[in-house]
Design a protein around this motif. Structure first.
Motif, short mmCIF file in Angstrom:
data_model
loop_
_atom_site.label_atom_id
_atom_site.label_comp_id
_atom_site.label_asym_id
_atom_site.label_seq_id
_atom_site.Cartn_x
_atom_site.Cartn_y
_atom_site.Cartn_z
N SER A 92 2.23 -2.80 -8.09
CA SER A 92 2.18 -4.22 -8.41
C SER A 92 3.57 -4.84 -8.41
O SER A 92 3.76 -5.98 -8.00
N SER A 133 -11.88 -0.60 -7.42
CA SER A 133 -10.62 0.00 -6.97
C SER A 133 -10.65 1.52 -7.08
O SER A 133 -9.85 2.21 -6.44
N PHE A 181 -7.51 -4.74 -12.84
CA PHE A 181 -7.92 -3.43 -12.33
C PHE A 181 -9.45 -3.40 -12.24
O PHE A 181 -10.13 -2.92 -13.14
N SER A 225 -0.63 2.27 -10.00
CA SER A 225 -0.88 0.93 -9.46
C SER A 225 0.04 -0.11 -10.09
O SER A 225 0.30 -1.16 -9.49
N TYR A 230 -2.26 -8.62 -14.40
CA TYR A 230 -2.68 -7.43 -13.65
C TYR A 230 -4.17 -7.23 -13.85
O TYR A 230 -4.66 -7.23 -14.99
N THR A 255 0.85 -1.19 0.00
CA THR A 255 0.00 0.00 0.00
C THR A 255 0.88 1.24 0.00
O THR A 255 1.81 1.35 0.80
N SER A 265 -6.93 2.31 -6.05
CA SER A 265 -6.02 2.97 -6.98
C SER A 265 -6.16 4.48 -6.90
O SER A 265 -7.25 5.03 -7.04
N VAL A 320 -5.57 -5.12 -8.09
CA VAL A 320 -5.55 -3.73 -7.61
C VAL A 320 -6.80 -3.53 -6.75
O VAL A 320 -7.93 -3.55 -7.25
N THR A 346 -3.20 3.83 -2.95
CA THR A 346 -2.99 2.79 -3.96
C THR A 346 -2.60 1.51 -3.26
O THR A 346 -1.63 1.50 -2.49
N GLN A 347 -3.34 0.43 -3.50
CA GLN A 347 -3.13 -0.82 -2.77
C GLN A 347 -3.24 -2.00 -3.74
O GLN A 347 -4.20 -2.09 -4.51
N VAL A 348 -2.26 -2.90 -3.70
CA VAL A 348 -2.24 -4.05 -4.60
C VAL A 348 -1.93 -5.31 -3.81
O VAL A 348 -1.03 -5.33 -2.96
#
Length: 716
Positions: free
Chosen positions: A438, A382, A378, A434, A376, A340, A430, A427, A344-346
């Motif tokens: 990642s 998000s 999205f 992002s 990936y 994080t 976001s 994701v 933005t957190q993945v």
């Protein structure tokens, strides 16, 4: 018809126009060696109504006929969805072209690049980028080009322009660079932990080469006697711009908030209030007013940064948002990492598999396999939105590919870590970059899984806001800064150097000072992120995750592969079923056994060792009796390999009936005493008993004795 030539780096390419696809607004054939692409552009006569963006579409068509191949599916023999590489190339074509169209254009423009011929030396994607720009240049479509494009690789310390496939595969640095006369506007590539100064030198080398390609396109336009560019009227919004001037401070205040949702609500409320006020003066021009309000917000954000040195969330230009990371969140996954950065957190999830689970890529120039895949996703939640889920978008594919290249530089080679690796980055939230989050989450997940990566990788995005005389570089840009800024420079790497870059400039070209400043600012931020990640997990775990498969490797002589597979795959299927494993065999004799537990893996390994082991004279075995006859017993020494203990070799004393000593299913210790030219194996049991003789020659007639002969002797 017109033909011009250019030779960036000494490798000649030609541009030809006027012979093919003459109904398109512009069409150019680009050739280098035996690689040929056709680039076409077409535009609608009328603008699309009710939109506030430029509707540009770029497609890159890989046709397998270009390499003399038929698509591999048994039932469908035509190309379908573009390959991942084709999607990535289409994005590379789009990104340098899009900023060069007039902002007010709303006519649909479509660029289609078709690979007509592909040799094994010249990579056609660069030809497609050059051809797309050339087709726009000779067309009547408004376009502030041309754009020159080259690939730069470094082989043995030497920078090469437009390398061959072989040279690219040997390189430790590969960059695709696009630029106008003003400067570089797009960079994308990967490297093997290469220092920033080398990356900068490669970009500058490519920049010089783009000028030669730009000049060739200008010569082509002159030879073609191309039509003048269309006159697309610029909307006269001066009265609306003037009416919005008193509201600038109100919109500027709305932009300033550290919370994305709060800022978006404030901007939405302020925008609606301003639109409502101005709409009273211009009741029939809602869409024009809304578009100009967005322009005022953009201008005020830029003034905030350039004039006051403040960002919308209050950070300094070189300041990162708060960092947080965790590993081991998912108990059944082979590895997981959560990263994080601000809002933005993945979450990246790692799955390990056997070599047989590699992806087969049916693309130009030839079919290949991938042992590392990064995907990936999205999802709409998000960013707090709703939309149908329809599979990965082009953006998803492009971001996934960028991180895949960034991480691929630090993966262990297959001979050290014989696994197929798949990482999925979800994701979850976001607000800017992002894709680089990642890269961080993927590194954490791989180390959590016990994958022995060479070094941790982190990534960051550097933005820029500028005017005619000033610029400010922004570390860790958030969404509003990306959308309203002039540059997005993504940089990923280790402590020792860069592993991937992707840069897009929306205004002008990248100067040398900006390039070096962005690289240095990105390096400092990357080291700061790596320091944080080390507090969560500093190195790969020493053991694989409990639920990850264990890979056992054995090398056999290629001639023995058939013994493992068996007729119709009977033997290999039995091994997989008996031990709960997956067995993959390479043509060079390497055998990979993927097992969920060590017991099954060792059992399958021993079975394969036995199947491929040669039986030698004098060696002792413990085998199972599989058949009994009047003249002896057949013993399975190794899977599928039997030997005969003649009745005279069963015991020290005379044996009347074989069943008096051994029966089917008994395990006996035997020794090999002979192997005849036909491969028949003779065994002894007597030779292993105390006082027994190790060998006893058979009489030639022993196997031919009839049961009546034995009964006759017993009666006597």
């Amino acid at each position: 018809m017109a033909i011009v030539n250019a030779a960036p780096g000494g490798r000649e390419l030609s541009l030809e126009a006027g012979s093919l696809a003459r109904q398109a607004n512009g069409a150019v054939v680009v050739r280098q060696g035996d690689s040929i692409v056709l680039a076409t552009v077409a535009a609608s006569e009328q603008p699309r109504e009710g939109i506030s963006f430029f509707p540009l579409t770029c497609d890159y068509e890989e046709k397998l006929y270009a390499a003399g191949r038929i698509p591999g599916s048994r039932f469908i023999k035509r190309e379908g969805r573009p390959s991942e590489q084709a999607i990535v190339t289409a994005r590379r074509i789009d990104r340098p072209l899009r900023p060069l169209f007039p902002k007010h254009v709303r006519n649909e423009v479509q660029v289609i690049v078709t690979v007509l011929s592909a040799d094994l030396d010249n990579i056609p994607d660069i030809l497609g980028m050059v051809g797309a720009s050339a087709a726009l240049t000779i067309s009547d479509i408004p376009f502030d080009g041309p754009v020159g494009s080259v690939r730069v690789a470094r082989v043995d310390g030497e920078l090469l322009l437009n390398p061959t496939y072989e040279q690219r595969d040997m390189s430790d640095l590969e960059l695709v660079i696009a630029g106008t006369r003003e400067g570089v506007i797009m960079v994308e590539g990967a490297a093997q932990q290469v220092p920033e100064d080398v990356i900068a030198a490669a970009i500058e080398r490519g920049r010089d080469a783009t000028l030669e390609i730009i000049e060739a396109q200008e010569r082509l336009r002159a030879q073609m006697d191309s039509p003048p560019k269309r006159e697309i009227p610029v909307p006269d919004n001066g009265d609306i711009v003037q009416a919005l001037a008193p509201y600038a401070a109100q919109l500027r205040d709305a932009v300033q908030s550290p919370d994305k949702k709060g800022r978006e609500r404030a901007m939405q409320d302020a925008s609606m209030a301003v639109i409502g006020g101005v709409l009273e003066q211009f009741p029939e021009r809602y869409s024009e007013i809304a578009e100009q309000v967005d322009q005022v917000i953009k201008q005020e954000l830029r003034r905030l940064i350039l004039d006051e040195g403040r960002r919308p969330d209050g950070r300094r230009p070189d300041e990162l948002r708060p960092l947080e990371s965790h590993v081991g969140l998912l108990p059944r996954a082979h590895g997981s990492g959560l990263f994080t950065r601000g809002q933005t957190q993945v979450l990246s999830i790692v799955t390990l598999g056997g070599t047989g689970e590699e992806q087969i890529v049916d693309a130009l120039p030839e079919e290949r396999t991938k042992r590392f895949m990064h995907h990936y996703n999205f999802p709409p939640y998000s960013v707090g939105e709703t939309r149908p889920l329809r599979g990965p978008s082009r953006r998803d594919v492009g971001h996934g590919n960028l991180v895949e290249r960034a991480i691929g530089a630090v993966l262990p080679p297959e001979d050290e870590f014989p696994y197929t690796i798949r990482v999925v980055s979800e994701v979850l939230e976001s607000n800017g970059s992002s894709s680089m989050a990642s890269a961080c989450a993927t590194t954490l997940g791989l180390m959590d899984a016990g994958v022995p990566i060479v070094a941790p990788v982190a990534g960051i995005s550097i933005g820029m806001v500028s005017d005619d005389s000033r610029y400010v570089l922004l570390t860790d840009i958030q969404g509003v800064e990306d959308f309203n800024g002039d540059m997005d420079f993504k940089i990923a790497g280790t402590r020792d150097g860069v592993t991937a870059v992707q840069m897009d400039v929306k205004r002008g070209g990248l100067s040398r000072d900006v390039l070096h400043g962005a690289m240095e600012q990105g390096r400092r931020a990357r080291l700061q992120i790596l320091d944080h990640m080390a507090t969560t997990l500093a190195a790969p775990r020493p053991e694989l995750a409990p639920h990850a498969p264990r890979i056992f490797v054995i090398e056999v002589h290629p001639d023995k592969i058939g013994d493992i597979i068996g007729p119709g795959g009977k033997i290999i299927k039995k091994i997989e079923a008996d031990f709960g494993v997956k067995v993959d065999i390479e043509q060079d004799g390497r055998v990979f056994i993927a097992a969920t537990d060590a017991g099954g893996g060792n059992g399958a390994l021993k079975t394969i060792e036995d199947l491929t082991r040669d039986i030698t004279i004098g060696e002792t075995y413990v085998g199972k009796v599989v058949r009994v006859t009047y003249f002896g017993a057949f013993v399975e020494l190794l899977p599928g390999r039997d030997g005969l203990i003649h009745i005279s070799q069963l015991a020290r004393e005379r044996v009347e009936r074989v069943e008096d000593v051994v029966n089917v299913g008994d395990e006996v210790m035997v020794k090999v005493i002979d192997i005849d030219p036909q491969g028949k194996v003779r065994l002894t049991r007597k030779g292993l008993l105390p006082g027994g003789e190790e060998t006893e020659e058979r009489r030639p007639s022993d196997d031919r004795r009839r049961p009546s002969d034995d009964r006759r002797r017993r009666r006597r």
